[in-house]
Write a protein that holds these residues in place. Structure first.
Motif, PDB file in Angstrom:
ATOM      1  N   TYR A  29     -87.035  19.660 -26.796  1.00 29.91           N
ATOM      2  CA  TYR A  29     -86.716  20.620 -26.737  1.00 29.91           C
ATOM      3  C   TYR A  29     -87.049  21.276 -28.080  1.00 29.91           C
ATOM      4  CZ  TYR A  29     -84.075  19.542 -22.247  1.00 29.91           C
ATOM      5  OH  TYR A  29     -83.603  19.253 -21.123  1.00 29.91           O
ATOM      6  N   ARG A  30     -87.663  20.640 -28.863  1.00 32.77           N
ATOM      7  CA  ARG A  30     -88.108  21.256 -30.323  1.00 32.77           C
ATOM      8  C   ARG A  30     -88.656  22.742 -29.938  1.00 32.77           C
ATOM      9  NH1 ARG A  30     -87.585  18.827 -34.468  1.00 32.77           N
ATOM     10  NH2 ARG A  30     -87.708  16.857 -33.625  1.00 32.77           N
ATOM     11  N   GLY A  31     -88.233  23.584 -30.519  1.00 32.03           N
ATOM     12  CA  GLY A  31     -88.610  24.959 -30.485  1.00 32.03           C
ATOM     13  C   GLY A  31     -88.243  25.789 -29.165  1.00 32.03           C
ATOM     14  N   SER A  32     -87.307  25.125 -28.618  1.00 35.18           N
ATOM     15  CA  SER A  32     -86.700  26.081 -27.629  1.00 35.18           C
ATOM     16  C   SER A  32     -85.709  27.082 -28.068  1.00 35.18           C
ATOM     17  CB  SER A  32     -85.893  24.809 -26.571  1.00 35.18           C
ATOM     18  OG  SER A  32     -84.850  24.253 -27.202  1.00 35.18           O
ATOM     19  N   GLU A  33     -85.479  28.056 -27.666  1.00 38.77           N
ATOM     20  CA  GLU A  33     -84.445  29.207 -27.841  1.00 38.77           C
ATOM     21  C   GLU A  33     -83.499  29.365 -26.970  1.00 38.77           C
ATOM     22  OE1 GLU A  33     -86.336  32.494 -30.023  1.00 38.77           O
ATOM     23  OE2 GLU A  33     -87.676  30.936 -31.069  1.00 38.77           O
ATOM     24  N   PRO A  34     -82.344  29.984 -27.291  1.00 35.08           N
ATOM     25  CA  PRO A  34     -81.937  30.294 -28.727  1.00 35.08           C
ATOM     26  C   PRO A  34     -81.699  29.069 -29.350  1.00 35.08           C
ATOM     27  CG  PRO A  34     -80.194  30.879 -27.178  1.00 35.08           C
ATOM     28  CD  PRO A  34     -81.206  30.493 -26.247  1.00 35.08           C
ATOM     29  N   THR A  91     -54.760  16.933 -25.143  1.00 37.12           N
ATOM     30  CA  THR A  91     -55.216  17.438 -26.252  1.00 37.12           C
ATOM     31  C   THR A  91     -56.264  16.615 -26.870  1.00 37.12           C
ATOM     32  OG1 THR A  91     -53.195  18.733 -26.741  1.00 37.12           O
ATOM     33  CG2 THR A  91     -54.427  18.491 -28.479  1.00 37.12           C
ATOM     34  N   ARG A  92     -57.167  17.177 -27.513  1.00 32.91           N
ATOM     35  CA  ARG A  92     -58.326  16.383 -28.160  1.00 32.91           C
ATOM     36  C   ARG A  92     -58.657  16.999 -29.407  1.00 32.91           C
ATOM     37  NH1 ARG A  92     -62.039  15.423 -24.732  1.00 32.91           N
ATOM     38  NH2 ARG A  92     -60.885  13.546 -24.074  1.00 32.91           N
ATOM     39  N   ILE A  93     -58.659  16.516 -30.791  1.00 35.80           N
ATOM     40  CA  ILE A  93     -58.872  17.120 -31.937  1.00 35.80           C
ATOM     41  C   ILE A  93     -60.183  16.329 -32.533  1.00 35.80           C
ATOM     42  CG2 ILE A  93     -58.111  17.866 -34.214  1.00 35.80           C
ATOM     43  CD1 ILE A  93     -55.352  18.005 -33.106  1.00 35.80           C
ATOM     44  N   TRP A  94     -61.370  17.276 -32.442  1.00 36.89           N
ATOM     45  CA  TRP A  94     -62.455  16.553 -33.030  1.00 36.89           C
ATOM     46  C   TRP A  94     -62.880  16.639 -34.576  1.00 36.89           C
ATOM     47  CZ3 TRP A  94     -65.911  13.250 -31.165  1.00 36.89           C
ATOM     48  CH2 TRP A  94     -65.934  13.172 -29.545  1.00 36.89           C
ATOM     49  N   THR A  95     -63.015  15.780 -35.262  1.00 31.82           N
ATOM     50  CA  THR A  95     -63.418  16.111 -36.595  1.00 31.82           C
ATOM     51  C   THR A  95     -64.900  15.699 -36.759  1.00 31.82           C
ATOM     52  OG1 THR A  95     -61.400  15.562 -37.621  1.00 31.82           O
ATOM     53  CG2 THR A  95     -63.291  15.494 -38.982  1.00 31.82           C
ATOM     54  N   LEU A  96     -65.820  16.809 -36.949  1.00 33.05           N
ATOM     55  CA  LEU A  96     -67.316  16.744 -36.971  1.00 33.05           C
ATOM     56  C   LEU A  96     -67.779  16.704 -38.452  1.00 33.05           C
ATOM     57  CD1 LEU A  96     -68.288  19.297 -33.962  1.00 33.05           C
ATOM     58  CD2 LEU A  96     -67.620  16.826 -33.893  1.00 33.05           C
ATOM     59  N   ASN A  97     -68.716  15.848 -38.533  1.00 31.86           N
ATOM     60  CA  ASN A  97     -69.410  16.078 -39.778  1.00 31.86           C
ATOM     61  C   ASN A  97     -70.927  16.046 -39.569  1.00 31.86           C
ATOM     62  OD1 ASN A  97     -67.148  15.085 -41.530  1.00 31.86           O
ATOM     63  ND2 ASN A  97     -67.459  13.389 -40.134  1.00 31.86           N
ATOM     64  N   HIS A  98     -71.441  17.493 -40.262  1.00 28.38           N
ATOM     65  CA  HIS A  98     -72.813  17.626 -40.444  1.00 28.38           C
ATOM     66  C   HIS A  98     -73.481  16.926 -41.567  1.00 28.38           C
ATOM     67  CE1 HIS A  98     -76.361  20.513 -41.311  1.00 28.38           C
ATOM     68  NE2 HIS A  98     -76.558  19.763 -40.023  1.00 28.38           N
ATOM     69  N   LEU A  99     -74.628  15.836 -41.038  1.00 26.69           N
ATOM     70  CA  LEU A  99     -75.341  15.010 -41.979  1.00 26.69           C
ATOM     71  C   LEU A  99     -76.241  15.384 -42.541  1.00 26.69           C
ATOM     72  CD1 LEU A  99     -74.522  11.766 -39.605  1.00 26.69           C
ATOM     73  CD2 LEU A  99     -73.117  12.757 -41.568  1.00 26.69           C
ATOM     74  N   GLY A 100     -76.869  16.759 -42.036  1.00 27.30           N
ATOM     75  CA  GLY A 100     -78.150  17.281 -42.285  1.00 27.30           C
ATOM     76  C   GLY A 100     -78.996  16.856 -41.016  1.00 27.30           C
ATOM     77  N   ASN A 101     -80.276  17.576 -41.241  1.00 27.45           N
ATOM     78  CA  ASN A 101     -81.508  17.621 -40.307  1.00 27.45           C
ATOM     79  C   ASN A 101     -80.823  17.550 -38.908  1.00 27.45           C
ATOM     80  OD1 ASN A 101     -83.358  17.088 -42.303  1.00 27.45           O
ATOM     81  ND2 ASN A 101     -82.955  15.054 -42.323  1.00 27.45           N
ATOM     82  N   GLY A 102     -80.039  18.419 -38.489  1.00 28.48           N
ATOM     83  CA  GLY A 102     -79.248  18.410 -37.150  1.00 28.48           C
ATOM     84  C   GLY A 102     -78.427  17.178 -36.870  1.00 28.48           C
ATOM     85  N   GLU A 103     -78.266  16.271 -37.389  1.00 27.89           N
ATOM     86  CA  GLU A 103     -77.330  14.862 -37.046  1.00 27.89           C
ATOM     87  C   GLU A 103     -75.920  15.250 -37.345  1.00 27.89           C
ATOM     88  OE1 GLU A 103     -79.288  11.542 -38.216  1.00 27.89           O
ATOM     89  OE2 GLU A 103     -81.237  12.208 -37.480  1.00 27.89           O
ATOM     90  N   TYR A 104     -75.189  14.914 -36.399  1.00 29.67           N
ATOM     91  CA  TYR A 104     -73.713  14.950 -36.721  1.00 29.67           C
ATOM     92  C   TYR A 104     -73.122  13.796 -36.346  1.00 29.67           C
ATOM     93  CZ  TYR A 104     -74.273  20.010 -36.854  1.00 29.67           C
ATOM     94  OH  TYR A 104     -74.874  21.230 -37.315  1.00 29.67           O
ATOM     95  N   VAL A 120     -81.492  19.850 -31.291  1.00 30.37           N
ATOM     96  CA  VAL A 120     -82.947  20.147 -31.342  1.00 30.37           C
ATOM     97  C   VAL A 120     -83.191  21.297 -30.722  1.00 30.37           C
ATOM     98  CG1 VAL A 120     -85.319  19.608 -31.093  1.00 30.37           C
ATOM     99  CG2 VAL A 120     -83.722  17.908 -31.812  1.00 30.37           C
ATOM    100  N   GLY A 121     -83.533  22.485 -31.365  1.00 33.60           N
ATOM    101  CA  GLY A 121     -83.846  23.584 -30.668  1.00 33.60           C
ATOM    102  C   GLY A 121     -82.654  24.437 -29.960  1.00 33.60           C
ATOM    103  N   SER A 122     -82.478  24.332 -28.829  1.00 31.75           N
ATOM    104  CA  SER A 122     -81.263  25.212 -28.300  1.00 31.75           C
ATOM    105  C   SER A 122     -80.272  24.036 -27.776  1.00 31.75           C
ATOM    106  CB  SER A 122     -81.637  25.997 -27.046  1.00 31.75           C
ATOM    107  OG  SER A 122     -82.535  25.271 -25.980  1.00 31.75           O
ATOM    108  N   VAL A 123     -80.556  22.904 -27.902  1.00 30.88           N
ATOM    109  CA  VAL A 123     -79.825  21.509 -27.182  1.00 30.88           C
ATOM    110  C   VAL A 123     -79.208  20.741 -28.385  1.00 30.88           C
ATOM    111  CG1 VAL A 123     -80.356  19.681 -25.780  1.00 30.88           C
ATOM    112  CG2 VAL A 123     -81.472  21.610 -25.370  1.00 30.88           C
ATOM    113  N   PHE A 124     -77.974  20.082 -27.894  1.00 27.35           N
ATOM    114  CA  PHE A 124     -77.318  19.099 -28.651  1.00 27.35           C
ATOM    115  C   PHE A 124     -76.829  17.927 -27.830  1.00 27.35           C
ATOM    116  CE2 PHE A 124     -72.992  17.680 -30.284  1.00 27.35           C
ATOM    117  CZ  PHE A 124     -73.346  17.023 -31.576  1.00 27.35           C
TER     118      PHE A 124
END
Length: 178
Positions: A29-34, A91-104, A120-124
């Protein structure tokens, strides 16, 4: 009930053998948009519409959810309230951490260990183990989430539910920014 579950696993494994071992790679999906930016999409109020299917594709539950999402620097909070068609609420409460380079990575009360994902691109793609209620007890299953940004304010999520390495169900949902 247990015999039904074992039969489902055997049927799923047979189907898996017929399908083969090919799988999609997130880098396809590299380069896919949005372009999907989690900090932008998951910010503010969101509405979810979804369904759960068993191994045969039969819809077993429908649900909606409200998400209140916010970020403080590289740490995000997703406060999710689910409303199932049988009257159950979760109920679910997520705590997310952005690690850089699109990684979480992320944690939540019913997640075993740490969830890991990458944009990557338009996909997680998001993978984790979840403890779910099952037959009066609990069961740990592995989830493989693929989130596809369709427009700037709509995302489609397909999740494979796996146990013992076999797909036993699927979750499909649409998330809309309000």
């Amino acid at each position: 009930m247990k015999l039904k579950f074992i039969f489902a696993l055997l049927l799923t494994s047979a189907a898996s053998l017929l399908i083969g071992c090919s799988s999609v790679d997130i880098n396809d999906y590299r380069g896919s948009e949005p372009n999907l930016n989690l900090k932008t999409f998951f910010d503010g109020k969101l509405k979810v519409y979804g369904m759960v299917q068993d191994f045969s594709g039969k819809v077993t539950r429908r649900f909606t959810a409200d998400i209140d999402a916010s970020w403080d620097g590289e740490t995000g909070t997703l406060d999710e309230l689910f409303y199932f068609d049988d009257g159950e609420q979760q109920t679910r409460i997520w705590t997310l951490n952005h690690l850089g380079n699109g990684e979480y990575n992320g944690t939540a009360g019913d997640v075993v260990g740490v969830a890991k994902g990458k944009t990557v691109g338009s996909v997680f793609r998001w993978q984790y183990e979840l403890t779910i209620p099952y037959d009066g007890d609990t069961l740990n299953v592995k989830l493989d989430d693929w989130l596809y940004l369709i427009t700037e304010d709509r995302l489609i999520n397909r999740t494979s539910i796996n146990k013992f390495g076999l797909e036993v169900g699927e979750i499909t949902l649409i998330i809309e920014k309000l």
